[in-house]
Design a protein around this motif. Sequence first.
Motif, mmCIF file in Angstrom:
data_model
loop_
_atom_site.group_PDB
_atom_site.id
_atom_site.type_symbol
_atom_site.label_atom_id
_atom_site.label_comp_id
_atom_site.label_asym_id
_atom_site.label_seq_id
_atom_site.Cartn_x
_atom_site.Cartn_y
_atom_site.Cartn_z
ATOM 1 N N VAL A 146 6.498 65.702 29.821
ATOM 2 C CA VAL A 146 7.602 64.821 30.248
ATOM 3 C C VAL A 146 8.728 65.699 30.763
ATOM 4 C CG1 VAL A 146 9.322 63.121 29.497
ATOM 5 C CG2 VAL A 146 7.001 63.034 28.549
ATOM 6 N N MET A 147 9.194 65.401 31.975
ATOM 7 C CA MET A 147 10.244 66.236 32.564
ATOM 8 C C MET A 147 11.559 66.088 31.793
ATOM 9 S SD MET A 147 10.737 63.903 36.000
ATOM 10 C CE MET A 147 10.800 65.298 37.053
ATOM 11 N N PHE A 148 12.368 67.147 31.806
ATOM 12 C CA PHE A 148 13.631 67.112 31.066
ATOM 13 C C PHE A 148 14.619 66.196 31.775
ATOM 14 C CE2 PHE A 148 15.214 69.589 27.421
ATOM 15 C CZ PHE A 148 16.477 69.046 27.326
ATOM 16 N N ALA A 149 14.743 66.396 33.089
ATOM 17 C CA ALA A 149 15.614 65.519 33.890
ATOM 18 C C ALA A 149 14.920 65.282 35.218
ATOM 19 C CB ALA A 149 16.970 66.159 34.117
ATOM 20 N N ASN A 150 15.029 64.053 35.706
ATOM 21 C CA ASN A 150 14.332 63.735 36.957
ATOM 22 C C ASN A 150 15.052 64.333 38.165
ATOM 23 O OD1 ASN A 150 14.077 61.557 39.394
ATOM 24 N ND2 ASN A 150 12.145 61.900 38.306
ATOM 25 N N ASN A 151 14.251 64.800 39.129
ATOM 26 C CA ASN A 151 14.816 65.489 40.291
ATOM 27 C C ASN A 151 15.413 64.543 41.321
ATOM 28 O OD1 ASN A 151 11.816 65.165 40.250
ATOM 29 N ND2 ASN A 151 12.064 65.520 42.439
ATOM 30 N N SER A 182 20.010 74.487 34.030
ATOM 31 C CA SER A 182 21.347 75.061 34.228
ATOM 32 C C SER A 182 22.446 74.047 33.921
ATOM 33 C CB SER A 182 21.485 75.593 35.661
ATOM 34 O OG SER A 182 21.177 74.583 36.580
ATOM 35 N N HIS A 183 22.059 72.843 33.465
ATOM 36 C CA HIS A 183 23.057 71.797 33.224
ATOM 37 C C HIS A 183 23.081 71.263 31.798
ATOM 38 C CE1 HIS A 183 23.832 71.716 37.474
ATOM 39 N NE2 HIS A 183 22.571 71.468 37.747
ATOM 40 N N GLU A 184 21.996 71.446 31.066
ATOM 41 C CA GLU A 184 21.907 70.917 29.705
ATOM 42 C C GLU A 184 21.595 72.048 28.751
ATOM 43 O OE1 GLU A 184 22.374 67.637 28.753
ATOM 44 O OE2 GLU A 184 22.970 67.351 30.847
ATOM 45 N N ARG A 185 22.161 71.973 27.558
ATOM 46 C CA ARG A 185 21.846 72.972 26.538
ATOM 47 C C ARG A 185 20.436 72.692 26.016
ATOM 48 N NH1 ARG A 185 25.306 77.309 26.637
ATOM 49 N NH2 ARG A 185 27.442 76.578 26.817
ATOM 50 N N ILE A 186 19.575 73.673 26.137
ATOM 51 C CA ILE A 186 18.186 73.495 25.689
ATOM 52 C C ILE A 186 17.880 74.509 24.596
ATOM 53 C CG2 ILE A 186 15.748 73.552 26.394
ATOM 54 C CD1 ILE A 186 16.577 72.719 29.186
ATOM 55 N N ASP A 187 17.274 74.014 23.525
ATOM 56 C CA ASP A 187 16.853 74.884 22.422
ATOM 57 C C ASP A 187 15.396 74.526 22.125
ATOM 58 O OD1 ASP A 187 16.233 75.879 19.863
ATOM 59 O OD2 ASP A 187 18.332 75.839 19.256
ATOM 60 N N VAL A 188 14.486 75.369 22.620
ATOM 61 C CA VAL A 188 13.064 75.004 22.527
ATOM 62 C C VAL A 188 12.571 74.927 21.083
ATOM 63 C CG1 VAL A 188 12.315 75.728 24.830
ATOM 64 C CG2 VAL A 188 12.335 77.408 22.985
ATOM 65 N N GLU A 189 13.187 75.736 20.211
ATOM 66 C CA GLU A 189 12.771 75.700 18.797
ATOM 67 C C GLU A 189 13.189 74.378 18.181
ATOM 68 O OE1 GLU A 189 11.022 77.685 16.885
ATOM 69 O OE2 GLU A 189 10.650 79.188 18.435
ATOM 70 N N SER A 287 20.266 55.678 35.019
ATOM 71 C CA SER A 287 21.247 55.600 33.940
ATOM 72 C C SER A 287 22.529 56.353 34.283
ATOM 73 C CB SER A 287 20.627 56.199 32.677
ATOM 74 O OG SER A 287 21.617 56.409 31.712
ATOM 75 N N LEU A 288 23.664 55.738 33.969
ATOM 76 C CA LEU A 288 24.943 56.426 34.194
ATOM 77 C C LEU A 288 25.275 57.334 33.021
ATOM 78 C CD1 LEU A 288 27.127 53.511 35.615
ATOM 79 C CD2 LEU A 288 26.182 55.449 36.862
ATOM 80 N N ASP A 289 24.696 57.033 31.860
ATOM 81 C CA ASP A 289 25.064 57.774 30.648
ATOM 82 C C ASP A 289 24.176 58.994 30.412
ATOM 83 O OD1 ASP A 289 26.784 55.642 30.221
ATOM 84 O OD2 ASP A 289 25.180 54.502 29.236
ATOM 85 N N ASN A 290 22.895 58.837 30.706
ATOM 86 C CA ASN A 290 21.958 59.938 30.417
ATOM 87 C C ASN A 290 21.569 60.627 31.710
ATOM 88 O OD1 ASN A 290 21.416 59.585 27.484
ATOM 89 N ND2 ASN A 290 20.863 57.551 28.189
ATOM 90 N N ARG A 291 22.461 61.442 32.226
ATOM 91 C CA ARG A 291 22.241 62.047 33.545
ATOM 92 C C ARG A 291 22.783 63.466 33.539
ATOM 93 N NH1 ARG A 291 25.288 59.393 38.524
ATOM 94 N NH2 ARG A 291 26.665 58.949 36.796
ATOM 95 N N ILE A 292 22.083 64.389 34.217
ATOM 96 C CA ILE A 292 22.678 65.710 34.405
ATOM 97 C C ILE A 292 23.900 65.549 35.322
ATOM 98 C CG2 ILE A 292 20.639 67.143 33.958
ATOM 99 C CD1 ILE A 292 20.115 67.273 36.956
ATOM 100 N N PRO A 293 24.871 66.462 35.238
ATOM 101 C CA PRO A 293 26.125 66.250 35.973
ATOM 102 C C PRO A 293 26.036 66.435 37.479
ATOM 103 C CG PRO A 293 26.214 68.297 34.715
ATOM 104 C CD PRO A 293 24.942 67.621 34.325
#
Length: 382
Positions: A146-151, A182-189, A287-293
């Motif tokens: 599942v992609m993290f954010a849609n392109n 480059s837009h969301e904090r990601i922590d794979v662990e 979605s307006l709320d769940n979007r990369i900036p």
Amino acid sequence: MSKIYYDHAATTKQLKVVTEAVNDAIENNWYNVSSGYTPSFESRKIVTRAQKAVSDLISCNPNNVLFTSGATESNNMVIKGVLEATDITNPHIITTEIEHPAIYETLKAEAQKGLEVSFAKVGSDGRVKAEDVLRLIKPNTVLVSVMFANNETGVLQPIEELGYELHKRGILFHTDAVQAISHERIDVEKMNIDFLSASAHKMHGPKGVGFLYVKDFKTIKPLIHGGGQQGNFRSGTINNEAIAGYAAALEYCLANFDADNERVRSIRDFVQERLLEAIDGAVVNGSLDNRIPSILNISFPYIEAESLIMTLDMKGILVSGGSACATGKKEPSRVLTKMGLSSDRSRGAIRLSFGIDNTMEEAVEATKVITESVKYLQGIRL
Ligand code: PLP
């Protein structure tokens, strides 16, 4: 007037520090990193530095980062590598209807060869629900991608929730994080991510280089065979020049993360607000709320996106309709169609994607020009 570039989701301009790092490697650290003499040790340090930068950005062990030719390869590597490694005879993979072609088409090709694939549906907000993905699990499910954010819409998917649930069930989890990294904090662990794909050219690095994070090398087999580089998981002479540029881009991103994202968000929000105000019937897709900036996907009534893109191009504003890969295709975007948008709304949709090199002055100019162009094209159509 110089061009206003609003297509950062397609690619980004290389930063000066990136070009300098690439040039420095070309001049001084061009040795084969696999050779046994001392200059190669310096070239090898480039790879170590890039792995460290990735590990700082996604909180992983640097040894679990493989460099590839980009996210298309990384995505292929996960799908095909997991299928090779599994001992399940009739494996099943779950993905979503809105993945980038690098996943979607790869899985469709595997399905033609007999792989069982399930596609989770998305809502009109462009998000999959974790429960809808989990409902598709079967005893033979080996991987969920599942992609993290849609392109196209920038909409974020429920990665943390999926990671948690899939980890509990012992199912491998991959995310294509090209647009999000480059837009969301990601922590794979913390997010229980087993594989993560990314690409340098979407974050001001060079084209032709990306990485794949692999949590456990026992879960994957190599896609490319040859000289055994990168622990035999990705053969081929390591491109230390490009990787030097990637390291510089990753380090820049880390050092400027919050400030840059805040600025990009304020430009995106300004453009969105102005266009919604000025153009009757304009509507944001996703979605307006769940979007990369950085992404704004917006539809204007009574226009064809293709005509608007051409008009804006002539006026020095560079945007795209849906993904760059889809440009030139006549069909409306798969992503918007799967979100249940009408074909008129999909056909009138453009994607504006913003970046660190955009300014508020440009945004003022661009919104004026976009508004005039939409109204002009509507005048022709009406
Ligand atoms: N995945 C996503 C979400 C993308 O946006 C892209 C590029 O458009 C890719 C994968 C492919 O990346 P690359 O150009 O590095 O092969």
